[in-house]
Design a protein around this motif. Structure first.
Motif, short mmCIF file in Angstrom:
data_model
loop_
_atom_site.label_atom_id
_atom_site.label_comp_id
_atom_site.label_asym_id
_atom_site.label_seq_id
_atom_site.Cartn_x
_atom_site.Cartn_y
_atom_site.Cartn_z
N ASN A 56 0.81 -1.22 0.00
CA ASN A 56 0.00 0.00 0.00
C ASN A 56 0.84 1.27 0.00
O ASN A 56 0.37 2.34 -0.37
CB ASN A 56 -0.94 0.00 1.21
N ASN A 57 2.10 1.14 0.44
CA ASN A 57 3.00 2.29 0.41
C ASN A 57 3.34 2.72 -1.01
O ASN A 57 3.58 3.90 -1.29
CB ASN A 57 4.33 1.95 1.12
N ILE A 58 3.38 1.74 -1.93
CA ILE A 58 3.91 1.99 -3.27
C ILE A 58 2.87 2.67 -4.14
O ILE A 58 1.71 2.24 -4.23
CB ILE A 58 4.34 0.66 -3.93
N ASN A 59 3.26 3.75 -4.79
CA ASN A 59 2.40 4.44 -5.75
C ASN A 59 2.69 3.91 -7.15
O ASN A 59 3.84 3.92 -7.60
CB ASN A 59 2.66 5.95 -5.69
N VAL A 179 17.56 3.72 -26.40
CA VAL A 179 17.55 2.63 -25.42
C VAL A 179 16.11 2.43 -24.93
O VAL A 179 15.49 3.37 -24.43
CB VAL A 179 18.48 2.93 -24.23
N ARG A 180 15.59 1.21 -25.07
CA ARG A 180 14.23 0.90 -24.61
C ARG A 180 14.24 0.67 -23.10
O ARG A 180 15.04 -0.10 -22.56
CB ARG A 180 13.72 -0.36 -25.32
N LEU A 181 13.32 1.33 -22.41
CA LEU A 181 13.21 1.20 -20.96
C LEU A 181 12.27 0.06 -20.60
O LEU A 181 11.22 -0.12 -21.23
CB LEU A 181 12.71 2.50 -20.34
N ASP A 182 12.63 -0.68 -19.56
CA ASP A 182 11.77 -1.75 -19.05
C ASP A 182 10.93 -1.27 -17.87
O ASP A 182 9.78 -1.70 -17.72
CB ASP A 182 12.62 -2.94 -18.59
N HIS A 183 11.51 -0.42 -17.04
CA HIS A 183 10.81 0.06 -15.85
C HIS A 183 11.25 1.49 -15.55
O HIS A 183 12.25 1.98 -16.07
CB HIS A 183 11.15 -0.82 -14.63
N PHE A 184 10.48 2.11 -14.67
CA PHE A 184 10.93 3.39 -14.11
C PHE A 184 10.65 3.39 -12.62
O PHE A 184 9.77 2.69 -12.11
CB PHE A 184 10.23 4.58 -14.78
N VAL A 185 11.42 4.20 -11.91
CA VAL A 185 11.23 4.41 -10.48
C VAL A 185 11.43 5.88 -10.19
O VAL A 185 12.43 6.48 -10.63
CB VAL A 185 12.24 3.58 -9.64
N LEU A 293 6.32 -3.21 -11.55
CA LEU A 293 6.93 -3.27 -10.22
C LEU A 293 5.89 -2.92 -9.16
O LEU A 293 6.20 -2.31 -8.14
CB LEU A 293 8.11 -2.27 -10.14
N LYS A 294 4.67 -3.38 -9.37
CA LYS A 294 3.54 -2.87 -8.59
C LYS A 294 3.44 -3.39 -7.17
O LYS A 294 2.63 -2.89 -6.38
CB LYS A 294 2.23 -3.17 -9.31
N ASN A 295 4.23 -4.40 -6.80
CA ASN A 295 4.17 -4.87 -5.42
C ASN A 295 5.55 -5.27 -4.94
O ASN A 295 6.51 -5.35 -5.71
CB ASN A 295 3.16 -6.01 -5.25
N ILE A 296 5.65 -5.55 -3.65
CA ILE A 296 6.95 -5.81 -3.03
C ILE A 296 7.61 -7.06 -3.59
O ILE A 296 8.83 -7.15 -3.69
CB ILE A 296 6.81 -5.88 -1.48
N VAL A 297 6.80 -8.04 -4.01
CA VAL A 297 7.37 -9.27 -4.58
C VAL A 297 8.04 -8.97 -5.91
O VAL A 297 9.14 -9.46 -6.19
CB VAL A 297 6.27 -10.34 -4.75
N ALA A 300 11.18 -7.13 -5.22
CA ALA A 300 12.16 -8.09 -4.71
C ALA A 300 12.77 -8.89 -5.85
O ALA A 300 13.97 -9.15 -5.88
CB ALA A 300 11.51 -9.02 -3.69
N ASP A 301 11.93 -9.26 -6.83
CA ASP A 301 12.43 -10.02 -7.98
C ASP A 301 13.45 -9.19 -8.76
O ASP A 301 14.46 -9.72 -9.23
CB ASP A 301 11.26 -10.43 -8.88
N LEU A 302 13.18 -7.88 -8.88
CA LEU A 302 14.16 -7.01 -9.54
C LEU A 302 15.45 -6.99 -8.74
O LEU A 302 16.55 -7.08 -9.30
CB LEU A 302 13.59 -5.59 -9.66
N GLY A 303 15.34 -6.91 -7.42
CA GLY A 303 16.54 -6.89 -6.58
C GLY A 303 17.34 -8.18 -6.69
O GLY A 303 18.58 -8.16 -6.67
N ILE A 304 16.64 -9.31 -6.84
CA ILE A 304 17.32 -10.60 -6.93
C ILE A 304 18.19 -10.68 -8.19
O ILE A 304 19.15 -11.44 -8.24
CB ILE A 304 16.28 -11.74 -6.87
N GLN A 305 17.85 -9.87 -9.21
CA GLN A 305 18.66 -9.87 -10.42
C GLN A 305 20.11 -9.46 -10.14
O GLN A 305 21.01 -9.72 -10.93
CB GLN A 305 18.07 -8.91 -11.47
#
Length: 390
Positions: A56-59, A179-185, A293-297, A300-305
Protein backbone atom coordinates in the motif's frame (compact mmCIF):
# COMPACT_ATOMS: atom_id res chain seq x y z
CA UNK A 1 21.99 -27.35 -11.51
CA UNK A 2 20.30 -30.69 -12.23
CA UNK A 3 16.79 -31.26 -10.97
CA UNK A 4 17.54 -34.90 -10.11
CA UNK A 5 18.71 -35.63 -6.56
CA UNK A 6 22.23 -37.15 -6.49
CA UNK A 7 22.59 -40.72 -5.27
CA UNK A 8 24.01 -41.17 -1.80
CA UNK A 9 27.76 -41.81 -1.93
CA UNK A 10 29.76 -43.02 1.04
CA UNK A 11 32.72 -40.77 1.75
CA UNK A 12 36.19 -42.22 1.19
CA UNK A 13 37.91 -41.98 4.57
CA UNK A 14 41.31 -42.20 2.89
CA UNK A 15 40.71 -39.20 0.67
CA UNK A 16 42.37 -35.97 1.75
CA UNK A 17 39.92 -33.51 3.26
CA UNK A 18 39.78 -29.97 2.00
CA UNK A 19 37.77 -27.09 3.25
CA UNK A 20 36.16 -25.15 0.43
CA UNK A 21 36.71 -21.45 0.22
CA UNK A 22 33.96 -19.44 1.80
CA UNK A 23 32.75 -16.94 -0.77
CA UNK A 24 31.79 -13.60 0.70
CA UNK A 25 29.22 -11.69 -1.29
CA UNK A 26 27.60 -8.45 -0.37
CA UNK A 27 25.01 -7.76 -3.01
CA UNK A 28 22.07 -5.46 -3.45
CA UNK A 29 19.90 -8.48 -4.19
CA UNK A 30 20.34 -9.72 -0.63
CA UNK A 31 18.46 -6.69 0.65
CA UNK A 32 15.25 -7.51 -1.15
CA UNK A 33 15.77 -11.27 -0.97
CA UNK A 34 15.89 -11.08 2.81
CA UNK A 35 12.53 -9.32 2.71
CA UNK A 36 11.01 -12.69 1.87
CA UNK A 37 12.81 -14.24 4.85
CA UNK A 38 11.53 -11.50 7.11
CA UNK A 39 7.99 -12.12 5.87
CA UNK A 40 8.45 -15.84 6.48
CA UNK A 41 9.54 -15.19 10.07
CA UNK A 42 6.52 -13.03 10.83
CA UNK A 43 3.61 -15.42 11.32
CA UNK A 44 -0.15 -15.22 10.88
CA UNK A 45 -1.75 -11.79 10.63
CA UNK A 46 1.64 -10.13 11.04
CA UNK A 47 2.75 -11.49 7.66
CA UNK A 48 -0.43 -10.30 5.96
CA UNK A 49 -0.22 -6.88 7.60
CA UNK A 50 3.41 -6.32 6.62
CA UNK A 51 2.89 -7.49 3.05
CA UNK A 52 -0.21 -5.31 2.60
CA UNK A 53 1.39 -2.36 4.37
CA UNK A 54 4.47 -2.36 2.12
CA UNK A 55 2.34 -2.83 -0.99
CA UNK A 56 0.00 0.00 0.00
CA UNK A 57 3.00 2.29 0.41
CA UNK A 58 3.91 1.99 -3.27
CA UNK A 59 2.40 4.44 -5.75
CA UNK A 60 1.83 2.79 -9.15
CA UNK A 61 1.60 4.82 -12.34
CA UNK A 62 1.31 3.58 -15.95
CA UNK A 63 3.05 5.95 -18.43
CA UNK A 64 2.54 3.83 -21.56
CA UNK A 65 -0.38 5.84 -23.00
CA UNK A 66 1.71 9.03 -22.83
CA UNK A 67 4.61 7.59 -24.85
CA UNK A 68 4.98 6.90 -28.57
CA UNK A 69 7.45 5.82 -31.25
CA UNK A 70 9.31 3.70 -28.72
CA UNK A 71 12.56 2.01 -29.80
CA UNK A 72 12.67 -1.77 -30.12
CA UNK A 73 14.62 -3.73 -27.57
CA UNK A 74 17.71 -5.32 -29.11
CA UNK A 75 17.82 -9.11 -28.80
CA UNK A 76 21.08 -10.16 -27.13
CA UNK A 77 22.61 -13.41 -25.94
CA UNK A 78 22.30 -14.27 -22.29
CA UNK A 79 20.34 -16.37 -19.82
CA UNK A 80 17.99 -13.42 -19.27
CA UNK A 81 17.11 -10.13 -20.91
CA UNK A 82 19.11 -7.03 -19.99
CA UNK A 83 17.20 -4.61 -17.78
CA UNK A 84 16.98 -0.85 -18.19
CA UNK A 85 15.40 1.08 -15.33
CA UNK A 86 15.17 4.88 -15.35
CA UNK A 87 15.50 6.27 -11.83
CA UNK A 88 14.31 9.83 -11.24
CA UNK A 89 14.60 11.82 -8.03
CA UNK A 90 11.54 13.98 -7.35
CA UNK A 91 12.22 17.02 -5.21
CA UNK A 92 9.66 19.61 -4.12
CA UNK A 93 11.39 22.82 -3.05
CA UNK A 94 8.27 24.69 -1.95
CA UNK A 95 8.86 23.75 1.68
CA UNK A 96 10.54 26.11 4.15
CA UNK A 97 14.33 25.85 3.92
CA UNK A 98 14.32 23.68 0.78
CA UNK A 99 15.61 26.30 -1.66
CA UNK A 100 19.28 25.58 -1.08
CA UNK A 101 20.10 25.84 -4.79
CA UNK A 102 17.74 28.72 -5.61
CA UNK A 103 15.17 26.51 -7.31
CA UNK A 104 12.18 27.07 -5.01
CA UNK A 105 8.81 27.13 -6.70
CA UNK A 106 7.29 25.29 -9.62
CA UNK A 107 6.31 22.21 -7.62
CA UNK A 108 8.14 18.91 -7.97
CA UNK A 109 11.27 18.73 -10.09
CA UNK A 110 13.58 15.94 -11.11
CA UNK A 111 17.17 17.02 -10.74
CA UNK A 112 18.46 13.45 -10.59
CA UNK A 113 18.11 11.07 -13.54
CA UNK A 114 20.04 7.81 -13.56
CA UNK A 115 19.71 4.93 -16.01
CA UNK A 116 20.29 1.64 -14.19
CA UNK A 117 21.40 -1.03 -16.68
CA UNK A 118 21.76 -4.68 -15.61
CA UNK A 119 23.45 -6.96 -18.14
CA UNK A 120 21.76 -10.09 -19.52
CA UNK A 121 24.37 -12.32 -17.86
CA UNK A 122 23.76 -10.51 -14.54
CA UNK A 123 27.51 -9.90 -14.13
CA UNK A 124 27.61 -6.09 -14.31
CA UNK A 125 25.45 -3.08 -13.63
CA UNK A 126 25.89 0.55 -14.60
CA UNK A 127 24.27 3.64 -13.14
CA UNK A 128 24.57 6.38 -15.78
CA UNK A 129 23.76 9.88 -14.56
CA UNK A 130 22.34 12.53 -16.89
CA UNK A 131 23.00 16.14 -15.84
CA UNK A 132 19.84 18.15 -15.30
CA UNK A 133 21.62 21.11 -16.97
CA UNK A 134 22.09 19.15 -20.23
CA UNK A 135 20.69 21.07 -23.20
CA UNK A 136 18.66 18.72 -25.43
CA UNK A 137 15.92 18.72 -28.04
CA UNK A 138 12.83 17.61 -26.11
CA UNK A 139 10.36 15.50 -28.12
CA UNK A 140 6.58 15.81 -27.95
CA UNK A 141 4.85 13.83 -25.21
CA UNK A 142 1.42 13.76 -23.57
CA UNK A 143 -0.18 14.62 -20.28
CA UNK A 144 -2.08 12.02 -18.27
CA UNK A 145 -5.28 13.40 -19.85
CA UNK A 146 -3.88 12.77 -23.34
CA UNK A 147 -3.22 16.41 -24.25
CA UNK A 148 -0.13 16.98 -26.37
CA UNK A 149 2.87 18.72 -24.83
CA UNK A 150 4.75 20.21 -27.81
CA UNK A 151 8.42 19.40 -28.17
CA UNK A 152 11.08 22.09 -28.04
CA UNK A 153 14.65 22.54 -29.23
CA UNK A 154 17.54 23.42 -26.96
CA UNK A 155 15.91 23.05 -23.53
CA UNK A 156 17.20 21.78 -20.21
CA UNK A 157 16.90 18.06 -19.55
CA UNK A 158 14.80 18.40 -16.39
CA UNK A 159 12.15 20.55 -18.08
CA UNK A 160 10.45 17.36 -19.32
CA UNK A 161 9.65 16.20 -15.79
CA UNK A 162 8.28 19.60 -14.78
CA UNK A 163 5.96 19.64 -17.82
CA UNK A 164 4.78 16.03 -18.01
CA UNK A 165 6.21 14.03 -15.12
CA UNK A 166 8.06 10.71 -15.47
CA UNK A 167 6.37 9.77 -18.78
CA UNK A 168 7.79 12.82 -20.58
CA UNK A 169 11.26 12.18 -19.12
CA UNK A 170 11.05 8.56 -20.29
CA UNK A 171 9.89 9.65 -23.77
CA UNK A 172 12.77 12.13 -23.91
CA UNK A 173 15.26 9.49 -22.78
CA UNK A 174 14.16 6.85 -25.29
CA UNK A 175 14.02 9.24 -28.25
CA UNK A 176 17.46 10.74 -27.55
CA UNK A 177 19.29 7.51 -26.68
CA UNK A 178 17.58 4.71 -28.61
CA UNK A 179 17.55 2.63 -25.42
CA UNK A 180 14.23 0.90 -24.61
CA UNK A 181 13.21 1.20 -20.96
CA UNK A 182 11.77 -1.75 -19.05
CA UNK A 183 10.81 0.06 -15.85
CA UNK A 184 10.93 3.39 -14.11
CA UNK A 185 11.23 4.41 -10.48
CA UNK A 186 10.63 7.87 -9.02
CA UNK A 187 12.16 8.38 -5.58
CA UNK A 188 10.87 11.21 -3.43
CA UNK A 189 13.84 13.05 -1.88
CA UNK A 190 12.13 13.73 1.45
CA UNK A 191 11.32 10.02 1.71
CA UNK A 192 14.95 9.39 0.79
CA UNK A 193 15.84 11.10 4.08
CA UNK A 194 13.80 8.48 5.98
CA UNK A 195 15.62 5.69 4.13
CA UNK A 196 18.96 7.11 5.27
CA UNK A 197 17.79 7.31 8.88
CA UNK A 198 16.43 3.75 8.74
CA UNK A 199 19.93 2.35 8.12
CA UNK A 200 21.47 4.50 10.86
CA UNK A 201 22.98 7.09 8.51
CA UNK A 202 25.35 6.94 5.53
CA UNK A 203 29.08 7.35 5.94
CA UNK A 204 30.80 9.92 3.73
CA UNK A 205 34.29 11.38 3.62
CA UNK A 206 34.09 15.18 3.47
CA UNK A 207 37.41 16.97 2.76
CA UNK A 208 36.32 20.48 3.83
CA UNK A 209 33.56 21.86 6.08
CA UNK A 210 30.27 22.59 4.31
CA UNK A 211 28.72 25.76 5.70
CA UNK A 212 25.54 27.49 4.58
CA UNK A 213 24.07 29.49 7.50
CA UNK A 214 21.12 30.68 5.40
CA UNK A 215 19.82 27.11 5.22
CA UNK A 216 21.13 25.75 8.51
CA UNK A 217 23.86 23.59 6.93
CA UNK A 218 27.00 23.07 8.97
CA UNK A 219 28.71 19.77 8.16
CA UNK A 220 32.15 19.23 9.66
CA UNK A 221 35.04 17.85 7.62
CA UNK A 222 36.17 14.26 8.03
CA UNK A 223 34.67 10.80 7.69
CA UNK A 224 31.27 10.87 9.34
CA UNK A 225 27.77 9.50 9.13
CA UNK A 226 25.17 11.82 7.67
CA UNK A 227 21.58 11.51 8.89
CA UNK A 228 18.23 13.23 8.59
CA UNK A 229 17.97 16.71 7.11
CA UNK A 230 21.76 16.99 7.07
CA UNK A 231 21.96 14.04 4.66
CA UNK A 232 19.15 15.46 2.51
CA UNK A 233 20.86 18.83 2.29
CA UNK A 234 24.16 17.15 1.42
CA UNK A 235 22.71 15.48 -1.69
CA UNK A 236 20.82 18.68 -2.63
CA UNK A 237 23.64 21.16 -2.01
CA UNK A 238 25.47 22.64 -4.97
CA UNK A 239 27.02 26.08 -4.60
CA UNK A 240 28.51 25.55 -1.13
CA UNK A 241 30.39 22.35 -2.02
CA UNK A 242 33.30 21.64 -4.36
CA UNK A 243 33.35 23.79 -7.47
CA UNK A 244 29.60 24.50 -7.30
CA UNK A 245 28.75 22.66 -10.52
CA UNK A 246 25.83 20.34 -11.21
CA UNK A 247 28.26 17.62 -12.34
CA UNK A 248 30.00 17.87 -8.96
CA UNK A 249 26.67 17.45 -7.19
CA UNK A 250 25.89 14.42 -9.35
CA UNK A 251 29.18 12.80 -8.41
CA UNK A 252 28.44 13.39 -4.71
CA UNK A 253 25.02 11.83 -5.21
CA UNK A 254 26.64 8.84 -6.93
CA UNK A 255 29.06 8.45 -4.02
CA UNK A 256 26.24 8.81 -1.50
CA UNK A 257 24.06 6.19 -3.24
CA UNK A 258 27.05 3.85 -3.50
CA UNK A 259 27.78 4.30 0.22
CA UNK A 260 24.11 3.77 1.14
CA UNK A 261 24.09 0.58 -0.96
CA UNK A 262 27.13 -0.54 1.03
CA UNK A 263 25.33 0.29 4.30
CA UNK A 264 22.12 -1.48 3.34
CA UNK A 265 23.84 -4.76 2.47
CA UNK A 266 26.06 -4.69 5.56
CA UNK A 267 25.35 -6.89 8.54
CA UNK A 268 24.19 -3.83 10.46
CA UNK A 269 21.02 -3.79 8.36
CA UNK A 270 20.63 -7.39 7.21
CA UNK A 271 21.12 -8.86 10.69
CA UNK A 272 18.47 -6.60 12.21
CA UNK A 273 14.93 -7.25 10.97
CA UNK A 274 13.67 -4.15 12.81
CA UNK A 275 16.10 -1.91 10.92
CA UNK A 276 15.47 -3.73 7.65
CA UNK A 277 11.71 -3.33 7.96
CA UNK A 278 12.11 0.38 8.75
CA UNK A 279 14.25 0.74 5.64
CA UNK A 280 11.75 -1.11 3.46
CA UNK A 281 8.89 0.90 4.93
CA UNK A 282 10.67 4.17 4.13
CA UNK A 283 11.79 2.97 0.69
CA UNK A 284 8.38 1.77 -0.48
CA UNK A 285 6.73 4.92 0.88
CA UNK A 286 9.10 6.98 -1.28
CA UNK A 287 8.49 5.16 -4.57
CA UNK A 288 6.38 5.66 -7.64
CA UNK A 289 6.79 2.75 -10.08
CA UNK A 290 5.32 1.28 -13.27
CA UNK A 291 2.82 -1.62 -13.14
CA UNK A 292 5.65 -4.10 -13.72
CA UNK A 293 6.93 -3.27 -10.22
CA UNK A 294 3.54 -2.87 -8.59
CA UNK A 295 4.17 -4.87 -5.42
CA UNK A 296 6.95 -5.81 -3.03
CA UNK A 297 7.37 -9.27 -4.58
CA UNK A 298 8.00 -7.80 -8.04
CA UNK A 299 10.44 -5.26 -6.60
CA UNK A 300 12.16 -8.09 -4.71
CA UNK A 301 12.43 -10.02 -7.98
CA UNK A 302 14.16 -7.01 -9.54
CA UNK A 303 16.54 -6.89 -6.58
CA UNK A 304 17.32 -10.60 -6.93
CA UNK A 305 18.66 -9.87 -10.42
CA UNK A 306 21.68 -8.36 -8.61
CA UNK A 307 22.51 -11.50 -6.61
CA UNK A 308 25.58 -12.42 -8.70
CA UNK A 309 26.88 -8.86 -9.10
CA UNK A 310 29.52 -7.87 -6.57
CA UNK A 311 29.63 -4.30 -5.27
CA UNK A 312 32.69 -3.53 -7.40
CA UNK A 313 30.66 -4.39 -10.52
CA UNK A 314 27.97 -1.82 -9.67
CA UNK A 315 29.52 1.25 -11.25
CA UNK A 316 28.28 4.83 -11.46
CA UNK A 317 29.36 7.14 -14.27
CA UNK A 318 28.12 10.38 -15.84
CA UNK A 319 27.23 10.56 -19.52
CA UNK A 320 30.21 12.27 -21.25
CA UNK A 321 29.60 15.99 -21.49
CA UNK A 322 31.29 19.34 -22.10
CA UNK A 323 30.32 22.95 -21.27
CA UNK A 324 27.74 24.33 -23.67
CA UNK A 325 29.53 26.64 -26.16
CA UNK A 326 26.49 28.95 -25.98
CA UNK A 327 26.32 29.09 -22.18
CA UNK A 328 29.11 28.02 -19.79
CA UNK A 329 26.47 27.39 -17.09
CA UNK A 330 24.91 24.62 -19.19
CA UNK A 331 26.18 21.31 -20.61
CA UNK A 332 25.90 19.38 -23.85
CA UNK A 333 26.66 15.70 -24.34
CA UNK A 334 30.09 14.98 -25.81
CA UNK A 335 29.97 13.33 -29.21
CA UNK A 336 30.65 10.70 -30.35
CA UNK A 337 31.35 9.45 -26.79
CA UNK A 338 27.78 9.85 -25.50
CA UNK A 339 26.32 8.03 -28.52
CA UNK A 340 28.88 5.26 -28.03
CA UNK A 341 27.72 4.83 -24.41
CA UNK A 342 24.05 4.55 -25.38
CA UNK A 343 24.82 2.18 -28.29
CA UNK A 344 26.71 -0.13 -25.97
CA UNK A 345 23.92 -0.04 -23.39
CA UNK A 346 21.29 -0.74 -26.06
CA UNK A 347 23.32 -3.73 -27.26
CA UNK A 348 24.22 -4.85 -23.72
CA UNK A 349 27.95 -4.53 -24.29
CA UNK A 350 30.49 -3.64 -21.57
CA UNK A 351 31.62 -0.04 -21.60
CA UNK A 352 35.21 0.45 -22.66
CA UNK A 353 37.72 1.77 -20.15
CA UNK A 354 37.74 5.12 -21.95
CA UNK A 355 33.94 5.44 -21.89
CA UNK A 356 33.72 4.48 -18.22
CA UNK A 357 36.35 6.87 -16.89
CA UNK A 358 35.82 8.61 -13.55
CA UNK A 359 33.87 5.67 -12.07
CA UNK A 360 32.49 5.36 -8.55
CA UNK A 361 31.61 1.83 -7.46
CA UNK A 362 29.70 0.60 -4.42
CA UNK A 363 32.75 -1.45 -3.44
CA UNK A 364 35.39 1.30 -3.81
CA UNK A 365 34.06 4.42 -2.12
CA UNK A 366 36.03 7.69 -2.29
CA UNK A 367 37.95 8.34 0.90
CA UNK A 368 37.03 5.02 2.52
CA UNK A 369 39.52 2.59 4.03
CA UNK A 370 38.88 0.18 1.15
CA UNK A 371 39.34 2.82 -1.57
CA UNK A 372 42.01 2.16 -4.16
CA UNK A 373 42.28 5.92 -4.65
CA UNK A 374 41.96 7.91 -7.89
CA UNK A 375 43.49 6.20 -10.92
CA UNK A 376 44.97 9.38 -12.40
CA UNK A 377 45.14 13.14 -12.00
CA UNK A 378 41.90 13.65 -13.92
CA UNK A 379 40.01 11.34 -11.52
CA UNK A 380 41.56 13.10 -8.52
CA UNK A 381 40.55 16.49 -9.92
CA UNK A 382 36.97 15.27 -10.53
CA UNK A 383 36.68 14.12 -6.91
CA UNK A 384 38.10 17.43 -5.68
CA UNK A 385 35.69 19.40 -7.88
CA UNK A 386 32.80 17.38 -6.43
CA UNK A 387 33.86 18.03 -2.84
CA UNK A 388 34.78 14.38 -2.20
CA UNK A 389 37.85 12.90 -0.56
CA UNK A 390 40.46 11.38 -2.88
Amino acid sequence: MSDAAPESVQPDSTAPKRRGKVRKRHTVGRVLLITVLVLAMVTGLGTIWLYRHLNNNINVYDPSAQMSNRPDKVVVEGPKEPLNVLVMGSDNRDCDGCNIDNLTGGGARSDTTILLHVSADRQRAYGISIPRDSMVDRPECRTEDGDAIPGADYTMWNEAFALGGPACTMQQFEQLTGVRLDHFVVVDFEGFQDMVDAVGGVEMCIPEPITDPAHGINIEAGTRKLKGFEALNYVRARYTVGNGSDTGRMKRQQAFIASMTHSVVSAGTLARPDRLIRFLDAATDSLTVDPGLKNIVKIADLGIQFKDIGLNKIQFITIPNIPDPNDPNRLVWSEPQATDVWDKIANDEPLTKKLSEDVISAGDLPGSGSSSGPKNEADAQALEDAGLCT
